[in-house]
Write an enzyme that holds these catalytic residues in place. Structure first.
Site, PDB file in Angstrom:
ATOM      1  CB  CYS A  43      43.988  44.036  44.883  1.00  9.02           C
ATOM      2  SG  CYS A  43      42.919  43.546  43.501  1.00  9.02           S
ATOM      3  CG  HIS A  99      48.017  43.877  41.979  1.00  6.61           C
ATOM      4  ND1 HIS A  99      47.882  43.278  40.741  1.00  6.61           N
ATOM      5  CD2 HIS A  99      46.780  43.872  42.514  1.00  6.61           C
ATOM      6  CE1 HIS A  99      46.631  42.921  40.559  1.00  6.61           C
ATOM      7  NE2 HIS A  99      45.938  43.273  41.620  1.00  6.61           N
ATOM      8  CB  CYS A 102      45.141  46.208  39.494  1.00  2.00           C
ATOM      9  SG  CYS A 102      43.580  46.112  40.402  1.00  2.00           S
TER      10      CYS A 102
END
Length: 212
Positions: A43, A99, A102
């Site tokens: 990300c 994660h 997010c």
């Protein structure tokens, strides 16, 4: 505030000082070539830097990042990163790392509009739709959010297995292996979702290609 960016330049000087203290020839060796064994698809979130959270040095990990670590067949930027990694660098492992917490995944769970980003979030909403029975069955919102993060990572890893040139590599040998991980912002731990594969058998047969 206009000079705030200069702190990054000062940080660069400290970075050089710290790393050359340990290895005076570090940059000389690094400048000649890169031979990473890992491709990291993560990300864009600033709190999830690949080398720092894995305690590795520059040159260890080839990186592609976007909002919510999405692997989609219309993203020419990411496909170019993957192609270079598997065809030129010959990486041994591809890690899709999401994660918990997010923002992109959270946004896709809602019906709120985020303007232009709505187009990107459709990729995530499709995943929610396909797993709606499981996700809607989780009453605790935080637990549902966390599970959606995990399912997103797994689906993006499977999307990698659908790429023809990745399958082409598998015709030649066992690499690259694809792994599904999730990072926790709360304690820094990486969770292995134990969803790893190195063949097109991970996805429906319609996505397989007959390589000559």
């Amino acid at each position: 505030m206009a000079d705030q960016h200069k702190a990054l330049l000062e940080g660069n000087k400290q970075f050089i000082k710290n790393i050359t203290k340990v290895d005076p020839d570090f940059f000389s060796k690094l400048s000649h070539q890169q031979k990473p064994e890992f491709l990291w698809i993560g990300c864009s979130d600033s709190r999830v830097p690949a080398t720092e959270i894995t305690n590795t040095t520059p040159g260890s990990i080839f990186v592609g990042r976007n909002i919510a670590n999405v692997v989609v067949n219309t993203d020419l930027n990411l496909l170019s990163v993957v192609y270079y990694a598997v065809k030129v660098l010959k990486v041994k492992h591809i890690i899709v790392c999401g994660h918990y917490g997010c923002g992109g995944v959270k946004a896709a769970m809602s019906n709120e509009s985020f303007g232009f980003l709505d187009n990107w979030l459709l990729n995530l909403k499709d995943i929610y739709k396909n797993h709606s029975k499981e996700l809607n069955g989780i009453l605790d919102e935080t637990e549902r959010f966390d599970r959606f993060v995990e399912l997103n990572v797994i689906e993006q890893a499977k999307n990698l297995a659908k790429i023809s040139f990745v399958q082409e590599e598998w015709q030649q040998g066992e690499f690259p292996f694809i792994h599904s991980w999730v990072y926790s912002l709360k304690d820094g731990n990486i969770k292995d979702l134990e969803c790893s594969f190195n063949s097109a058998e991970a996805v429906n047969s319609i996505y397989g290609y007959n390589q000559e």
